[in-house]
Design an enzyme around this catalytic site. Structure first.
Site, PDB file in Angstrom:
ATOM      1  N   SER A 149      -3.008  -7.544   2.785  1.00 18.34           N
ATOM      2  CA  SER A 149      -3.267  -7.461   4.225  1.00 18.34           C
ATOM      3  C   SER A 149      -3.616  -8.836   4.779  1.00 18.34           C
ATOM      4  O   SER A 149      -3.208  -9.188   5.897  1.00 18.34           O
ATOM      5  CB  SER A 149      -4.425  -6.493   4.499  1.00 18.34           C
ATOM      6  OG  SER A 149      -4.072  -5.199   4.101  1.00 18.34           O
ATOM      7  N   HIS A 169       0.850  -1.204   0.000  1.00 16.11           N
ATOM      8  CA  HIS A 169       0.000   0.000   0.000  1.00 16.11           C
ATOM      9  C   HIS A 169       0.885   1.255   0.000  1.00 16.11           C
ATOM     10  O   HIS A 169       0.618   2.218  -0.716  1.00 16.11           O
ATOM     11  CB  HIS A 169      -0.866   0.058   1.272  1.00 16.11           C
ATOM     12  CG  HIS A 169      -1.938  -0.979   1.366  1.00 16.11           C
ATOM     13  ND1 HIS A 169      -2.113  -1.767   2.488  1.00 16.11           N
ATOM     14  CD2 HIS A 169      -2.917  -1.341   0.497  1.00 16.11           C
ATOM     15  CE1 HIS A 169      -3.147  -2.568   2.292  1.00 16.11           C
ATOM     16  NE2 HIS A 169      -3.646  -2.339   1.099  1.00 16.11           N
ATOM     17  N   ARG A 182      -2.396  -5.369  -8.472  1.00 16.92           N
ATOM     18  CA  ARG A 182      -1.294  -6.322  -8.299  1.00 16.92           C
ATOM     19  C   ARG A 182      -1.274  -7.307  -9.459  1.00 16.92           C
ATOM     20  O   ARG A 182      -0.703  -7.048 -10.489  1.00 16.92           O
ATOM     21  CB  ARG A 182      -1.434  -7.066  -6.960  1.00 16.92           C
ATOM     22  CG  ARG A 182      -1.090  -6.203  -5.759  1.00 16.92           C
ATOM     23  CD  ARG A 182      -1.526  -6.832  -4.477  1.00 16.92           C
ATOM     24  NE  ARG A 182      -2.957  -7.104  -4.516  1.00 16.92           N
ATOM     25  CZ  ARG A 182      -3.671  -7.525  -3.505  1.00 16.92           C
ATOM     26  NH1 ARG A 182      -3.093  -7.766  -2.350  1.00 16.92           N
ATOM     27  NH2 ARG A 182      -4.956  -7.724  -3.627  1.00 16.92           N
ATOM     28  N   LYS A 214     -16.332  -7.019   6.183  1.00 16.72           N
ATOM     29  CA  LYS A 214     -15.067  -7.769   6.101  1.00 16.72           C
ATOM     30  C   LYS A 214     -14.580  -8.202   7.476  1.00 16.72           C
ATOM     31  O   LYS A 214     -13.539  -8.857   7.585  1.00 16.72           O
ATOM     32  CB  LYS A 214     -13.998  -6.936   5.393  1.00 16.72           C
ATOM     33  CG  LYS A 214     -14.348  -6.675   3.942  1.00 16.72           C
ATOM     34  CD  LYS A 214     -13.181  -6.222   3.113  1.00 16.72           C
ATOM     35  CE  LYS A 214     -13.623  -6.154   1.646  1.00 16.72           C
ATOM     36  NZ  LYS A 214     -12.616  -5.568   0.768  1.00 16.72           N
TER      37      LYS A 214
HETATM   38  O1  PNS Z   1      -8.835  -2.786   0.561  1.00 20.12           O
HETATM   39  P1  PNS Z   1     -10.149  -3.281   0.025  1.00 20.12           P
HETATM   40  O2  PNS Z   1     -10.917  -4.013   1.111  1.00 20.12           O
HETATM   41  O3  PNS Z   1     -10.009  -4.094  -1.230  1.00 20.12           O
HETATM   42  O4  PNS Z   1     -10.989  -1.959  -0.355  1.00 20.12           O
HETATM   43  C1  PNS Z   1     -12.311  -2.078  -0.862  1.00 20.12           C
HETATM   44  C2  PNS Z   1     -12.997  -0.712  -0.853  1.00 20.12           C
HETATM   45  C3  PNS Z   1     -12.980  -0.117   0.540  1.00 20.12           C
HETATM   46  C4  PNS Z   1     -12.259   0.236  -1.801  1.00 20.12           C
HETATM   47  C5  PNS Z   1     -14.452  -0.933  -1.341  1.00 20.12           C
HETATM   48  O5  PNS Z   1     -15.059  -1.916  -0.581  1.00 20.12           O
HETATM   49  C6  PNS Z   1     -15.285   0.341  -1.260  1.00 20.12           C
HETATM   50  O6  PNS Z   1     -15.199   1.164  -2.148  1.00 20.12           O
HETATM   51  N1  PNS Z   1     -16.079   0.472  -0.167  1.00 20.12           N
HETATM   52  C7  PNS Z   1     -16.921   1.628   0.074  1.00 20.12           C
HETATM   53  C8  PNS Z   1     -18.397   1.333  -0.232  1.00 20.12           C
HETATM   54  C9  PNS Z   1     -18.619   1.389  -1.725  1.00 20.12           C
HETATM   55  O7  PNS Z   1     -18.632   2.436  -2.312  1.00 20.12           O
HETATM   56  N2  PNS Z   1     -18.675   0.186  -2.355  1.00 20.12           N
HETATM   57  C10 PNS Z   1     -18.688   0.058  -3.811  1.00 20.12           C
HETATM   58  C11 PNS Z   1     -20.025   0.291  -4.401  1.00 20.12           C
HETATM   59  S1  PNS Z   1     -21.217  -0.891  -3.884  1.00 20.12           S
END
Ligand code: PNS
Length: 159
Positions: free
Chosen positions: A128, A17, A90, A41
């Site tokens: 992570s 990150h 990635r 999560k």
């Molecule tokens: O590190 P991650 O867990 O892959 O990140 C995922 C993240 C936080 C970017 C994604 O879940 C997100 O955008 N969450 C906020 C809620 C949202 O807008 N979801 C997408 C549309 S349903």
């Protein structure tokens, strides 16, 4: 003033990150690291812990700030005047999910552009969840996380 948002769950933040964050910080005036609540999560670290670890790990980057959010990503981006979302990509396994999210976010708000930065080979395998697993099995975390994250992970799995 170009402000980019780098969203994620950051449970916890890794050196992969940090590579993306620091490269993004060279491209725009300000980077906001948005730590998503992501309750679905079931994160190991609380939201406050994840924010604090990301803050400590990015404190050497003057144009990076860290904050949390629990709304739709595009709504949060609009609320902080960030017109750019930056994601790390990635391996090919990330592509399908990110492709879907990018299309969805674009549909929700066409003013916000998503840009990808490719992870370098040494971070292609890092996540992570891998870091949490190594910590749970008391493996070495050097190079995968910053010292403060290492200490926090060791404390979580101390028993
Ligand atoms: O590190 P991650 O867990 O892959 O990140 C995922 C993240 C936080 C970017 C994604 O879940 C997100 O955008 N969450 C906020 C809620 C949202 O807008 N979801 C997408 C549309 S349903």
């Amino acid at each position: 003033m170009k402000r980019a948002l780098i969203p994620g769950t950051f449970d916890p933040i890794t050196t992969g990150h940090l590579d993306i964050i620091s490269r993004a910080s060279q491209l725009v005036d300000e980077v906001v690291v948005g730590v998503a609540a992501s309750p679905n999560k079931n994160p190991l670290f609380s939201l406050e812990e994840r924010v604090a670890l990301a803050q400590e790990s990015t404190k050497h980057l003057p144009n990076v700030l860290v904050t949390s959010f629990d709304s739709l990503l595009v709504d949060f981006a609009a609320s902080i005047d960030a017109e750019i979302l930056i994601k790390g990509l990635r391996a090919i396994t990330d592509f399908e999910y990110e492709f879907q999210m990018t299309a969805l976010n674009y549909q929700l708000n066409k003013m916000i552009e998503t840009i990808f930065i490719m992870s370098p080979p040494q971070f292609m395998y890092l996540s992570s969840s891998i870091v949490r697993e190594i910590a749970s099995l008391h493996g070495t975390l050097d190079g995968f996380v910053t010292p403060c994250v290492k200490a926090a992970l060791e404390a979580k799995f101390a028993s």
